[in-house]
Design a protein around this motif. Structure first.
Motif, short mmCIF file in Angstrom:
data_model
loop_
_atom_site.label_atom_id
_atom_site.label_comp_id
_atom_site.label_asym_id
_atom_site.label_seq_id
_atom_site.Cartn_x
_atom_site.Cartn_y
_atom_site.Cartn_z
N ALA A 63 0.85 -1.19 0.00
CA ALA A 63 0.00 0.00 0.00
C ALA A 63 0.89 1.25 0.00
O ALA A 63 2.07 1.20 0.37
CB ALA A 63 -0.91 -0.01 1.22
N ARG A 64 0.32 2.37 -0.42
CA ARG A 64 1.02 3.66 -0.36
C ARG A 64 0.39 4.50 0.74
O ARG A 64 -0.84 4.50 0.91
CB ARG A 64 0.89 4.42 -1.69
N VAL A 65 1.22 5.23 1.50
CA VAL A 65 0.75 6.09 2.58
C VAL A 65 1.38 7.46 2.41
O VAL A 65 2.58 7.57 2.18
CB VAL A 65 1.12 5.53 3.97
N VAL A 66 0.56 8.51 2.54
CA VAL A 66 1.06 9.88 2.47
C VAL A 66 0.65 10.63 3.72
O VAL A 66 -0.53 10.62 4.10
CB VAL A 66 0.51 10.63 1.22
N ALA A 67 1.62 11.26 4.39
CA ALA A 67 1.33 12.16 5.50
C ALA A 67 1.07 13.54 4.90
O ALA A 67 1.96 14.16 4.34
CB ALA A 67 2.50 12.21 6.48
N ASP A 68 -0.16 14.01 5.01
CA ASP A 68 -0.60 15.19 4.26
C ASP A 68 -1.59 15.99 5.12
O ASP A 68 -2.80 15.91 4.94
CB ASP A 68 -1.25 14.74 2.95
N SER A 69 -1.06 16.76 6.05
CA SER A 69 -1.90 17.43 7.04
C SER A 69 -3.04 18.23 6.44
O SER A 69 -4.16 18.23 6.94
CB SER A 69 -1.04 18.34 7.93
N ARG A 70 -2.79 18.95 5.34
CA ARG A 70 -3.80 19.84 4.75
C ARG A 70 -4.44 19.26 3.49
O ARG A 70 -5.12 19.98 2.75
CB ARG A 70 -3.16 21.20 4.41
N ALA A 71 -4.21 17.99 3.23
CA ALA A 71 -4.82 17.31 2.07
C ALA A 71 -4.45 18.00 0.77
O ALA A 71 -5.32 18.29 -0.06
CB ALA A 71 -6.33 17.21 2.24
N ARG A 72 -3.16 18.24 0.57
CA ARG A 72 -2.68 18.93 -0.63
C ARG A 72 -2.33 17.99 -1.77
O ARG A 72 -1.97 18.44 -2.86
CB ARG A 72 -1.45 19.77 -0.29
N THR A 73 -2.41 16.69 -1.56
CA THR A 73 -2.09 15.74 -2.62
C THR A 73 -2.98 15.99 -3.84
O THR A 73 -4.21 16.05 -3.72
CB THR A 73 -2.31 14.29 -2.12
N PRO A 74 -2.39 16.14 -5.04
CA PRO A 74 -3.22 16.34 -6.24
C PRO A 74 -4.08 15.11 -6.52
O PRO A 74 -3.63 13.98 -6.31
CB PRO A 74 -2.17 16.55 -7.36
N THR A 75 -5.28 15.34 -6.99
CA THR A 75 -6.17 14.21 -7.25
C THR A 75 -5.71 13.38 -8.45
O THR A 75 -6.18 12.25 -8.63
CB THR A 75 -7.61 14.70 -7.51
N ASP A 76 -4.78 13.91 -9.25
CA ASP A 76 -4.25 13.13 -10.37
C ASP A 76 -2.84 12.61 -10.09
O ASP A 76 -2.13 12.19 -11.01
CB ASP A 76 -4.25 13.95 -11.66
N ALA A 77 -2.41 12.61 -8.83
CA ALA A 77 -1.10 12.10 -8.46
C ALA A 77 -1.01 10.60 -8.78
O ALA A 77 -2.01 9.87 -8.68
CB ALA A 77 -0.82 12.33 -6.99
N ARG A 78 0.18 10.13 -9.12
CA ARG A 78 0.35 8.73 -9.48
C ARG A 78 0.05 7.78 -8.33
O ARG A 78 -0.35 6.63 -8.57
CB ARG A 78 1.78 8.48 -10.00
#
Length: 222
Positions: free
Chosen positions: A79-94
């Protein structure tokens, strides 16, 4: 949960240049090592800064490792995990493709609209912490999803925070034969830094790969 931090740094301890552009620090032998370590873990974690700078996929490369995981009843990829406090991950990120499960650890400060958008894009959103991700609570939540072994690949802010919370069990660092320099260049452990009660390590291995060395430590929890 067993947490293994793995990183590649320059000889002067930098993860990237001051422009935050990805550097080629190691070579094919170390790439093979990293793929092997990934395959042994249930999930691979990065901070949102790494996602924004590099857009990684965090999946396995070797077909035989994928097949071996599947033959033992595990998902093809960790699985992939991202620590992203403000939910800035782009919705089209790989990391949001359907190759593997993806968990986003966000704080309560992340807007409901961003959380919903990322969930719609395929992420399992886990809220842990008020203004920033509470890593202890976040990792506890991941254990509820059967993640027992976690590999962390950066960046420096996330790695420092894990050490600050005494969550790191194992550290491996490939040290490459180049000097990057720059007071603004990210290092292995950024954040506020320690002034006392420094995390202590036990050196358990040194291996030469490509044109550098891999240093392996076990961590003494404070």
């Amino acid at each position: 949960m067993h947490v293994h931090v793995n990183a590649a740094t320059s000889a002067d301890g930098k993860l990237a240049s001051r422009t935050r552009e990805q550097l080629k620090i190691s070579g094919p032998q170390d790439f093979e090592r990293v793929d092997h370590v990934r395959a042994q873990n249930d999930a691979v974690m990065v901070g949102v800064g790494t996602v924004l700078a590099d857009d990684p996929s965090l999946t396995l490369d070797a077909a035989e490792r994928i097949e071996k995981r599947e033959s033992t009843g595990r998902p093809a990829h960790p699985a992939r995990v991202v620590a992203d406090s403000r939910a800035r991950t782009p919705t089209d990120a790989r990391i949001l493709d359907d190759t593997a499960e993806t968990y986003l650890l966000v704080s309560e400060a992340a807007s409901e609209s961003r959380r919903a958008a990322l969930a719609d894009a395929g992420a399992t959103v886990v809220v842990a912490g008020e203004e920033r991700v509470d890593l202890t609570a976040g990792l506890d939540a991941l254990e509820d999803h059967s993640i027992e072994r976690l590999m962390v690949e950066g960046g420096g802010e996330l790695i420092f925070s894990l050490f600050e919370d005494s969550l790191v069990d194992e550290l491996s660092v490939y040290v490459g034969s180049l000097v990057v320099g720059g007071r603004e260049a990210p290092t292995l452990a950024d954040g506020d830094g320690f002034t006392a009660d420094f995390p202590r390590l036990d050196l358990v291995g040194v291996d030469r790969l490509d044109d550098g060395v891999v240093l392996k430590w076990n961590c003494k929890h404070r």
